[in-house]
Design an enzyme around this catalytic site. Structure first.
Site, PDB file in Angstrom:
ATOM      1  N   GLU A  52     -39.005 -52.664  -5.718  1.00 44.43           N
ATOM      2  CA  GLU A  52     -39.716 -51.581  -6.402  1.00 44.43           C
ATOM      3  C   GLU A  52     -38.982 -51.237  -7.686  1.00 44.43           C
ATOM      4  O   GLU A  52     -37.763 -51.418  -7.785  1.00 44.43           O
ATOM      5  CB  GLU A  52     -39.792 -50.369  -5.468  1.00 44.43           C
ATOM      6  CG  GLU A  52     -40.653 -49.227  -5.960  1.00 44.43           C
ATOM      7  CD  GLU A  52     -40.716 -48.109  -4.932  1.00 44.43           C
ATOM      8  OE1 GLU A  52     -40.342 -46.965  -5.279  1.00 44.43           O
ATOM      9  OE2 GLU A  52     -41.115 -48.384  -3.782  1.00 44.43           O
ATOM     10  N   HIS A  60     -34.920 -51.675  -7.308  1.00 40.37           N
ATOM     11  CA  HIS A  60     -34.231 -51.417  -6.051  1.00 40.37           C
ATOM     12  C   HIS A  60     -35.039 -52.033  -4.915  1.00 40.37           C
ATOM     13  O   HIS A  60     -36.211 -52.394  -5.077  1.00 40.37           O
ATOM     14  CB  HIS A  60     -33.991 -49.921  -5.821  1.00 40.37           C
ATOM     15  CG  HIS A  60     -35.230 -49.101  -5.752  1.00 40.37           C
ATOM     16  ND1 HIS A  60     -35.825 -48.566  -6.869  1.00 40.37           N
ATOM     17  CD2 HIS A  60     -36.001 -48.720  -4.709  1.00 40.37           C
ATOM     18  CE1 HIS A  60     -36.898 -47.881  -6.526  1.00 40.37           C
ATOM     19  NE2 HIS A  60     -37.044 -47.962  -5.204  1.00 40.37           N
ATOM     20  N   HIS A  62     -36.186 -51.894  -0.764  1.00 39.80           N
ATOM     21  CA  HIS A  62     -36.340 -51.176   0.499  1.00 39.80           C
ATOM     22  C   HIS A  62     -36.508 -52.187   1.626  1.00 39.80           C
ATOM     23  O   HIS A  62     -37.123 -53.244   1.437  1.00 39.80           O
ATOM     24  CB  HIS A  62     -37.577 -50.266   0.478  1.00 39.80           C
ATOM     25  CG  HIS A  62     -37.455 -49.077  -0.410  1.00 39.80           C
ATOM     26  ND1 HIS A  62     -36.421 -48.174  -0.302  1.00 39.80           N
ATOM     27  CD2 HIS A  62     -38.246 -48.637  -1.434  1.00 39.80           C
ATOM     28  CE1 HIS A  62     -36.584 -47.220  -1.203  1.00 39.80           C
ATOM     29  NE2 HIS A  62     -37.673 -47.479  -1.911  1.00 39.80           N
ATOM     30  N   TYR A 100     -44.452 -45.823   3.066  1.00 36.95           N
ATOM     31  CA  TYR A 100     -43.672 -45.483   1.871  1.00 36.95           C
ATOM     32  C   TYR A 100     -43.217 -46.749   1.145  1.00 36.95           C
ATOM     33  O   TYR A 100     -43.301 -46.845  -0.086  1.00 36.95           O
ATOM     34  CB  TYR A 100     -42.466 -44.640   2.277  1.00 36.95           C
ATOM     35  CG  TYR A 100     -41.495 -44.361   1.159  1.00 36.95           C
ATOM     36  CD1 TYR A 100     -41.771 -43.399   0.192  1.00 36.95           C
ATOM     37  CD2 TYR A 100     -40.297 -45.077   1.074  1.00 36.95           C
ATOM     38  CE1 TYR A 100     -40.880 -43.153  -0.838  1.00 36.95           C
ATOM     39  CE2 TYR A 100     -39.401 -44.840   0.051  1.00 36.95           C
ATOM     40  CZ  TYR A 100     -39.693 -43.878  -0.906  1.00 36.95           C
ATOM     41  OH  TYR A 100     -38.804 -43.643  -1.923  1.00 36.95           O
ATOM     42  N   PRO A 230      18.069 -25.115  28.603  1.00 38.86           N
ATOM     43  CA  PRO A 230      17.741 -23.844  27.949  1.00 38.86           C
ATOM     44  C   PRO A 230      16.562 -23.976  26.985  1.00 38.86           C
ATOM     45  O   PRO A 230      16.227 -25.065  26.520  1.00 38.86           O
ATOM     46  CB  PRO A 230      19.033 -23.482  27.193  1.00 38.86           C
ATOM     47  CG  PRO A 230      20.094 -24.352  27.777  1.00 38.86           C
ATOM     48  CD  PRO A 230      19.419 -25.589  28.259  1.00 38.86           C
ATOM     49  N   THR A 231      15.957 -22.854  26.677  1.00 40.42           N
ATOM     50  CA  THR A 231      14.896 -22.817  25.683  1.00 40.42           C
ATOM     51  C   THR A 231      15.471 -22.958  24.276  1.00 40.42           C
ATOM     52  O   THR A 231      16.679 -22.816  24.069  1.00 40.42           O
ATOM     53  CB  THR A 231      14.097 -21.498  25.790  1.00 40.42           C
ATOM     54  OG1 THR A 231      12.978 -21.563  24.894  1.00 40.42           O
ATOM     55  CG2 THR A 231      14.964 -20.295  25.430  1.00 40.42           C
ATOM     56  N   ARG A 232      14.599 -23.280  23.299  1.00 41.47           N
ATOM     57  CA  ARG A 232      14.969 -23.392  21.885  1.00 41.47           C
ATOM     58  C   ARG A 232      16.034 -24.457  21.650  1.00 41.47           C
ATOM     59  O   ARG A 232      16.942 -24.285  20.830  1.00 41.47           O
ATOM     60  CB  ARG A 232      15.424 -22.036  21.319  1.00 41.47           C
ATOM     61  CG  ARG A 232      14.382 -20.923  21.476  1.00 41.47           C
ATOM     62  CD  ARG A 232      14.845 -19.630  20.853  1.00 41.47           C
ATOM     63  NE  ARG A 232      14.903 -19.736  19.392  1.00 41.47           N
ATOM     64  CZ  ARG A 232      13.869 -19.558  18.571  1.00 41.47           C
ATOM     65  NH1 ARG A 232      12.675 -19.284  19.073  1.00 41.47           N
ATOM     66  NH2 ARG A 232      14.006 -19.656  17.283  1.00 41.47           N
ATOM     67  N   LYS A 235      13.443 -29.546  22.983  1.00 43.28           N
ATOM     68  CA  LYS A 235      12.923 -30.482  23.989  1.00 43.28           C
ATOM     69  C   LYS A 235      11.477 -30.895  23.676  1.00 43.28           C
ATOM     70  O   LYS A 235      11.140 -32.073  23.689  1.00 43.28           O
ATOM     71  CB  LYS A 235      12.983 -29.859  25.389  1.00 43.28           C
ATOM     72  CG  LYS A 235      14.367 -29.473  25.869  1.00 43.28           C
ATOM     73  CD  LYS A 235      14.377 -29.085  27.345  1.00 43.28           C
ATOM     74  CE  LYS A 235      13.551 -27.847  27.644  1.00 43.28           C
ATOM     75  NZ  LYS A 235      14.073 -26.614  27.026  1.00 43.28           N
ATOM     76  N   SER A 236      10.641 -29.903  23.405  1.00 45.20           N
ATOM     77  CA  SER A 236       9.213 -30.183  23.196  1.00 45.20           C
ATOM     78  C   SER A 236       8.981 -31.009  21.936  1.00 45.20           C
ATOM     79  O   SER A 236       8.214 -31.978  21.945  1.00 45.20           O
ATOM     80  CB  SER A 236       8.419 -28.873  23.113  1.00 45.20           C
ATOM     81  OG  SER A 236       8.536 -28.134  24.306  1.00 45.20           O
TER      82      SER A 236
END
Length: 355
Positions: A52, A60, A62, A100, A230-232, A235-236
């Site tokens: 078209e 182009h 289709h 179309y 202990p925490t802090r 570890k994580s």
């Protein structure tokens, strides 16, 4: 010409595909044959290509493609032909798309037999009037063939089968997840690597190599790691920096379990609130879990180690019976932190200048 857009997150799934190649002077017959060959695995039934002209004079192309099985691709460049990249859409109304395409073509080529849309959920045109009411199987078959996303799939079911949708939604959500699985993004570790400052680094390194960093025979079982201290102390952060993992804190939620994870982390969860602790600690495979608000499912297709992190006041071993402790020690490397140990190295400060 070929687009430079990223392929990430692209997904197309439909038995009816509408392609538009902008600024493409390709011969429709040649384009038809090339597209047909691309979709052989999905059993092509019909293709229509038309060239078209735009108002500015550029050409182009289709194309309407119909296949027996839904085309399912995640590569946005799959339909590229001779360097031309198309806009890829699902043809929700093949009759309208075909009309179309054939409105003002300069050249047309088609192959196969056009399959008119007979979808019960788009309403009935004059050519689609059917006296017989479609069965639930026919409605679901049509929805499965033409839905292009999880949301559209569920919306179609809600519209056509409202009672089933309201009473069996969890089953439809399950099938939607199977039909349209989420595209996994490339893992980017948000946790920086850290070097533990421990009195005995060797024991941790000896555990890391065979259980995290090295691939092993699928028949072999990994070994878990238990860290109490202990925490802090980092570890994580250290545990989460090792790679792709399942992470649980406060409670174990199986609904978001990732089978592709290398290992699991149980962080600061009391022993009595950790379901399936034996399966996790023992690196077992193929066991059944019961997610909250979900149906039972089998998880852990291969042996996967678990890192258990606990503070001294919630030491798992203090809560175990002798039999449980025996199992725990046989399946777990246990590291009890000494005073002053941390799971990161202290920063190196620059030397101070003498005044």
């Amino acid at each position: 010409m070929a687009s430079s857009s990223s392929n990430r997150q692209f997904s197309h799934r439909n038995a009816n595909t509408f392609l538009t190649y902008p600024k493409c002077p390709e011969n429709p017959e040649i384009a038809c044959q090339m597209i047909w060959e691309l979709v052989v695995r999905w059993i092509p039934k019909y293709i229509l290509c038309a060239r078209e002209a735009h108002k500015d004079g550029s050409l182009h192309l289709h194309a309407l493609l119909q296949t027996e099985k839904p085309v399912r691709i995640s590569d946005s460049r799959f339909f590229d032909i001779n360097g031309f990249h198309p806009n890829i859409q699902s043809a929700k109304s093949v009759n309208r798309v075909r009309d179309y395409i054939l409105k003002e073509p300069l050249a047309v080529f088609e192959r196969g037999t056009f399959i008119p849309r007979k979808s019960p959920f788009l309403g009935k045109s004059d050519s689609e009037v059917k006296e017989k009411k479609p069965s639930k199987d026919e409605i679901m078959r049509d929805i499965i063939s033409h839905a292009t996303s999880k949301a559209e799939y569920l919306s179609m079911i809600q519209k056509e089968l409202p009672f089933d949708w309201s009473t069996k939604l969890q089953y439809f959500e399950y099938s939607a997840n199977k039909l349209f699985p989420e595209i996994q993004e490339e893992f980017t570790n948000p946790h920086p690597p850290s070097s533990p400052d421990l009195l005995c680094n060797e024991s941790i390194n000896d555990w890391l190599q065979p259980n995290i960093f090295q691939s092993s025979d699928e028949r072999s079982r990994k070994q878990s790691l238990y860290i109490v201290g202990p925490t802090r102390t980092g570890k994580s952060t250290w545990a989460r920096s090792l790679g792709v993992h399942n992470y649980w804190q406060n409670n174990v939620d199986w609904s978001s379990y990732n089978e592709d994870a290398i290992y699991n982390i149980v962080d600061d969860i009391p022993f009595k609130f950790c379901p399936c602790w034996k399966q996790l600690v023992g690196c077992q495979r193929d066991f059944i879990v019961n997610p909250k608000y979900g149906k039972k499912k089998k998880v852990q297709k291969k042996s996967k180690p678990t890192i258990i992190l606990a503070n001294s006041d919630e030491d798992w071993m203090k809560e175990m019976t002798p039999g449980q402790l025996e199992y725990f020690e046989a399946n777990c490397i246990i590291y009890i932190m000494s005073p002053g140990e941390k799971w990161y190295s202290p920063p190196v400060l620059p030397p101070t200048e003498e005044v």
